[in-house]
Design a protein around this motif. Structure first.
Motif, PDB file in Angstrom:
ATOM      1  N   VAL A   3       0.858  -1.178   0.000  1.00 38.11           N
ATOM      2  CA  VAL A   3       0.000   0.000   0.000  1.00 38.11           C
ATOM      3  C   VAL A   3       0.896   1.230   0.000  1.00 38.11           C
ATOM      4  CG1 VAL A   3      -2.078  -0.959   1.012  1.00 38.11           C
ATOM      5  CG2 VAL A   3      -0.222  -0.316   2.500  1.00 38.11           C
ATOM      6  N   SER A   4       1.418   1.599  -1.147  1.00 33.44           N
ATOM      7  CA  SER A   4       2.413   2.669  -1.157  1.00 33.44           C
ATOM      8  C   SER A   4       2.083   3.795  -2.120  1.00 33.44           C
ATOM      9  CB  SER A   4       3.786   2.094  -1.517  1.00 33.44           C
ATOM     10  OG  SER A   4       3.801   1.763  -2.875  1.00 33.44           O
ATOM     11  N   CYS A   5       0.838   3.917  -2.491  1.00 34.44           N
ATOM     12  CA  CYS A   5       0.442   5.032  -3.341  1.00 34.44           C
ATOM     13  C   CYS A   5      -0.565   5.891  -2.590  1.00 34.44           C
ATOM     14  CB  CYS A   5      -0.206   4.532  -4.631  1.00 34.44           C
ATOM     15  SG  CYS A   5       0.823   3.415  -5.582  1.00 34.44           S
ATOM     16  N   LEU A  39      21.407   1.551 -10.435  1.00 33.13           N
ATOM     17  CA  LEU A  39      20.861   2.645  -9.625  1.00 33.13           C
ATOM     18  C   LEU A  39      20.290   3.732 -10.518  1.00 33.13           C
ATOM     19  CD1 LEU A  39      20.692   3.491  -6.576  1.00 33.13           C
ATOM     20  CD2 LEU A  39      22.692   4.929  -7.024  1.00 33.13           C
ATOM     21  N   ILE A  40      19.016   4.070 -10.294  1.00 37.07           N
ATOM     22  CA  ILE A  40      18.369   5.122 -11.067  1.00 37.07           C
ATOM     23  C   ILE A  40      17.477   5.929 -10.130  1.00 37.07           C
ATOM     24  CG2 ILE A  40      16.555   3.508 -11.778  1.00 37.07           C
ATOM     25  CD1 ILE A  40      16.190   5.135 -14.320  1.00 37.07           C
ATOM     26  N   ASN A  41      17.634   7.222 -10.154  1.00 36.31           N
ATOM     27  CA  ASN A  41      16.826   8.108  -9.308  1.00 36.31           C
ATOM     28  C   ASN A  41      16.875   7.717  -7.836  1.00 36.31           C
ATOM     29  OD1 ASN A  41      15.854   9.540 -11.644  1.00 36.31           O
ATOM     30  ND2 ASN A  41      14.468   7.833 -12.004  1.00 36.31           N
ATOM     31  N   GLY A  42      18.051   7.278  -7.389  1.00 40.37           N
ATOM     32  CA  GLY A  42      18.244   6.986  -5.980  1.00 40.37           C
ATOM     33  C   GLY A  42      17.787   5.618  -5.533  1.00 40.37           C
ATOM     34  N   LYS A  98       7.337   8.653  -1.810  1.00 38.78           N
ATOM     35  CA  LYS A  98       8.594   9.313  -1.488  1.00 38.78           C
ATOM     36  C   LYS A  98       9.622   8.278  -1.062  1.00 38.78           C
ATOM     37  CE  LYS A  98       6.633  13.760  -0.022  1.00 38.78           C
ATOM     38  NZ  LYS A  98       6.516  14.746   1.090  1.00 38.78           N
ATOM     39  N   ILE A  99      10.867   8.514  -1.440  1.00 37.39           N
ATOM     40  CA  ILE A  99      11.978   7.676  -1.006  1.00 37.39           C
ATOM     41  C   ILE A  99      12.940   8.542  -0.205  1.00 37.39           C
ATOM     42  CG2 ILE A  99      13.989   6.335  -1.747  1.00 37.39           C
ATOM     43  CD1 ILE A  99      12.397   5.405  -4.139  1.00 37.39           C
ATOM     44  N   ALA A 100      13.221   8.132   1.010  1.00 33.07           N
ATOM     45  CA  ALA A 100      14.166   8.855   1.864  1.00 33.07           C
ATOM     46  C   ALA A 100      14.763   7.895   2.872  1.00 33.07           C
ATOM     47  CB  ALA A 100      13.463  10.017   2.586  1.00 33.07           C
ATOM     48  N   ASP A 101      16.055   8.054   3.129  1.00 37.01           N
ATOM     49  CA  ASP A 101      16.755   7.253   4.148  1.00 37.01           C
ATOM     50  C   ASP A 101      16.570   5.755   3.942  1.00 37.01           C
ATOM     51  OD1 ASP A 101      17.567   9.630   5.430  1.00 37.01           O
ATOM     52  OD2 ASP A 101      15.665   9.723   6.513  1.00 37.01           O
ATOM     53  N   GLY A 102      16.600   5.339   2.682  1.00 36.60           N
ATOM     54  CA  GLY A 102      16.489   3.915   2.379  1.00 36.60           C
ATOM     55  C   GLY A 102      15.106   3.341   2.563  1.00 36.60           C
ATOM     56  N   ARG A 124       1.282  -5.630  -8.543  1.00 43.24           N
ATOM     57  CA  ARG A 124       2.383  -4.963  -9.249  1.00 43.24           C
ATOM     58  C   ARG A 124       2.387  -3.493  -8.883  1.00 43.24           C
ATOM     59  NH1 ARG A 124       4.338  -5.128 -15.580  1.00 43.24           N
ATOM     60  NH2 ARG A 124       5.878  -3.444 -15.387  1.00 43.24           N
ATOM     61  N   ILE A 125       3.590  -2.992  -8.586  1.00 39.91           N
ATOM     62  CA  ILE A 125       3.781  -1.572  -8.287  1.00 39.91           C
ATOM     63  C   ILE A 125       4.747  -0.993  -9.315  1.00 39.91           C
ATOM     64  CG2 ILE A 125       4.580   0.116  -6.588  1.00 39.91           C
ATOM     65  CD1 ILE A 125       2.125  -1.434  -5.717  1.00 39.91           C
ATOM     66  N   ASP A 126       4.362   0.107  -9.936  1.00 38.65           N
ATOM     67  CA  ASP A 126       5.250   0.843 -10.836  1.00 38.65           C
ATOM     68  C   ASP A 126       5.492   2.227 -10.265  1.00 38.65           C
ATOM     69  OD1 ASP A 126       5.484  -1.179 -12.693  1.00 38.65           O
ATOM     70  OD2 ASP A 126       3.772  -0.501 -13.882  1.00 38.65           O
ATOM     71  N   ALA A 127       6.775   2.568 -10.067  1.00 33.22           N
ATOM     72  CA  ALA A 127       7.151   3.878  -9.522  1.00 33.22           C
ATOM     73  C   ALA A 127       7.923   4.647 -10.584  1.00 33.22           C
ATOM     74  CB  ALA A 127       8.011   3.704  -8.272  1.00 33.22           C
ATOM     75  N   SER A 128       7.402   5.801 -10.973  1.00 34.47           N
ATOM     76  CA  SER A 128       8.036   6.594 -12.017  1.00 34.47           C
ATOM     77  C   SER A 128       8.930   7.668 -11.403  1.00 34.47           C
ATOM     78  CB  SER A 128       6.972   7.239 -12.909  1.00 34.47           C
ATOM     79  OG  SER A 128       6.146   8.105 -12.155  1.00 34.47           O
ATOM     80  N   PRO A 129       9.876   8.202 -12.182  1.00 41.73           N
ATOM     81  CA  PRO A 129      10.848   9.148 -11.622  1.00 41.73           C
ATOM     82  C   PRO A 129      10.255  10.480 -11.177  1.00 41.73           C
ATOM     83  CG  PRO A 129      11.122   8.943 -14.001  1.00 41.73           C
ATOM     84  CD  PRO A 129      10.174   7.858 -13.589  1.00 41.73           C
ATOM     85  N   ASN A 130       9.037  10.812 -11.590  1.00 41.80           N
ATOM     86  CA  ASN A 130       8.436  12.085 -11.193  1.00 41.80           C
ATOM     87  C   ASN A 130       7.692  11.999  -9.861  1.00 41.80           C
ATOM     88  OD1 ASN A 130       6.196  10.616 -11.865  1.00 41.80           O
ATOM     89  ND2 ASN A 130       5.471  11.985 -13.473  1.00 41.80           N
ATOM     90  N   GLY A 131       7.847  10.878  -9.141  1.00 43.49           N
ATOM     91  CA  GLY A 131       7.204  10.736  -7.838  1.00 43.49           C
ATOM     92  C   GLY A 131       5.822  10.136  -7.876  1.00 43.49           C
ATOM     93  N   GLU A 132       5.341   9.781  -9.069  1.00 43.14           N
ATOM     94  CA  GLU A 132       4.038   9.141  -9.173  1.00 43.14           C
ATOM     95  C   GLU A 132       4.208   7.624  -9.157  1.00 43.14           C
ATOM     96  OE1 GLU A 132       2.273  10.562 -12.742  1.00 43.14           O
ATOM     97  OE2 GLU A 132       1.785  12.533 -11.915  1.00 43.14           O
ATOM     98  N   CYS A 133       3.181   6.929  -8.670  1.00 42.97           N
ATOM     99  CA  CYS A 133       3.215   5.475  -8.691  1.00 42.97           C
ATOM    100  C   CYS A 133       1.832   4.949  -9.022  1.00 42.97           C
ATOM    101  CB  CYS A 133       3.700   4.906  -7.361  1.00 42.97           C
ATOM    102  SG  CYS A 133       2.585   5.188  -5.979  1.00 42.97           S
TER     103      CYS A 133
END
Length: 377
Positions: A23-25, A135-138, A240-244, A198-207
């Motif tokens: 549940v990450s969107c 590694l792409i976009n962190g 959001k991705i922060a601190d791993g 399935r989860i898709d996370a795009s580089p603009n912060g949308e998923c």
């Protein structure tokens, strides 16, 4: 091609051991009729990287230092499930590797290797490294098509020269969770579960999330609250991705998942965490999920069709089925061609000589194979 296919088969089998729902969107929505909430993917090529330097081995770890970064190879952590942790003779001949650029804090490349690092500097040593993640976009993303390269050492030398090959990566980072379980005691007591997320996370912060699930459960003849089928749901939002860690919300619930060193997502019970396998965003996946109460033949089933044009038109047809006493997972490895709305699969390897034909819907969101309808994840 066969190696790529085996990896896909492996994570389908492995992820079936885990439970939980991602549940990450945020701003999620449900839909039971209109697949799918996929992100737009673009594939780009990362140039080859040449490295030269020297190696040092300490215990089960080899550090290969170059002017532009360093490799770290750890023995005994290969991806083959039949390698026992305490089998040092086998474990020394495979493991995992990373390459981290100079002054960087996170590995740029991650993969597995074959060879014995313990012989470096003592006898001629040849290592074969497989590039699996980049590694792409962190965050790590799965390579569209895994590539291999060699690192060789002369008999009494610790010097090396090697080139990490050019690889293709998708701008969308994707994860897959597979759950399948079947328990049957009698006609009044059984539990069947099949779920694919399935989860898709795009580089603009949308998923985006796409989910197919089927649950059927009776206890003393009384249905549980989760009884029934939800053949398709989807959600869109942000993350959001922060601190791993990856944090977001879907359907009013916020969760935080840890991003493992392997690039997979982990969350839930720390003793038995949910695991969302990192896959290439370049794969199109069509799925059919079902549970069938049928006495001793009661079962849960997840059938999937994988298409990857960016990796040389690799096609996979996987049938994962679980009863109370058995689990089967036959797979056809194939190439494919699409002409109009017709998809023709041509088997390779053990499936050589086998051909199958599927039909796509006008909008490309459904695929029909052998009379079974699959929805696009």
């Amino acid at each position: 091609m066969k190696k790529v296919s085996r990896k896909i088969f492996g994570f389908l089998a492995a992820s079936a051991l885990f439970a939980g729902a991602f549940v990450s969107c945020s701003n999620g929505s449900d839909s039971s009729s209109t697949p799918s909430a996929e992100q737009t993917t673009n594939v780009s090529e990362v140039a080859a990287v040449t490295t030269t330097g020297t190696a040092e081995v300490s215990g089960t770890t080899a550090t290969l230092t170059a002017s532009n970064g360093k490799y770290v190879l750890k023995a005994g952590q290969g991806t083959h499930n039949n390698i026992a942790a305490n089998d040092s003779s086998s474990a020394s001949n495979e493991g995992t590797w990373t390459f981290t650029e100079t002054n960087a804090s996170s590995p740029k490349y991650v993969g597995s290797y074959e060879g014995n690092i313990a012989t470096i500097g003592f006898s001629a040593t040849s290592l074969k490294l497989k590039v699996e993640k980049y590694l792409i976009n962190g965050s790590l993303a799965a390579i569209v098509k895994e590539e291999t390269f060699d690192i060789a050492f002369a008999s009494d030398s610790k010097s090396f020269s090697a080139t990490i090959p050019a690889v293709k990566v998708s701008n969308v980072i994707s994860y897959l969770l597979t759950q399948i379980n079947a328990h049957y005691q009698d006609e009044k007591n059984y539990g069947l579960k099949a779920k694919l997320v399935r989860i898709d996370a795009s580089p603009n912060g949308e998923c985006s999330l796409s989910l197919m699930s089927s649950f059927k459960k009776l206890t003393d003849g009384t249905p549980s609250n989760d009884t029934g089928d939800t053949p398709y749901r989807e959600g869109k939002g942000t993350y959001k991705i922060a601190d791993g860690k990856l944090t977001g919300t879907l359907l009013g619930k916020t969760q935080t998942f840890t991003i493992g060193e392997d690039g997979n997502l982990y969350g839930g019970d720390q003793q038995d965490p949910e695991k969302y396998e990192l896959i290439s965003g370049s794969y199109k996946i069509y799925a059919n999920v079902m549970t069938v109460p049928d006495g001793a033949n009661s079962h849960a089933r997840i059938r999937t069709v994988w298409l990857n044009e960016d990796a040389g038109k690799i096609g996979l047809i996987v049938d994962l089925k679980k009863t109370a006493t058995d689990k089967t997972k036959p797979m056809i490895i194939a190439t494919y061609e699409i002409s109009g709305k017709t998809v023709t699969f041509t088997g390779t390897g053990d499936s050589a000589g086998k051909t199958m034909t599927a039909t796509l819907s006008d909008d490309g969101k459904k695929l029909t194979l052998d009379g079974v309808e699959y929805l696009k994840m």
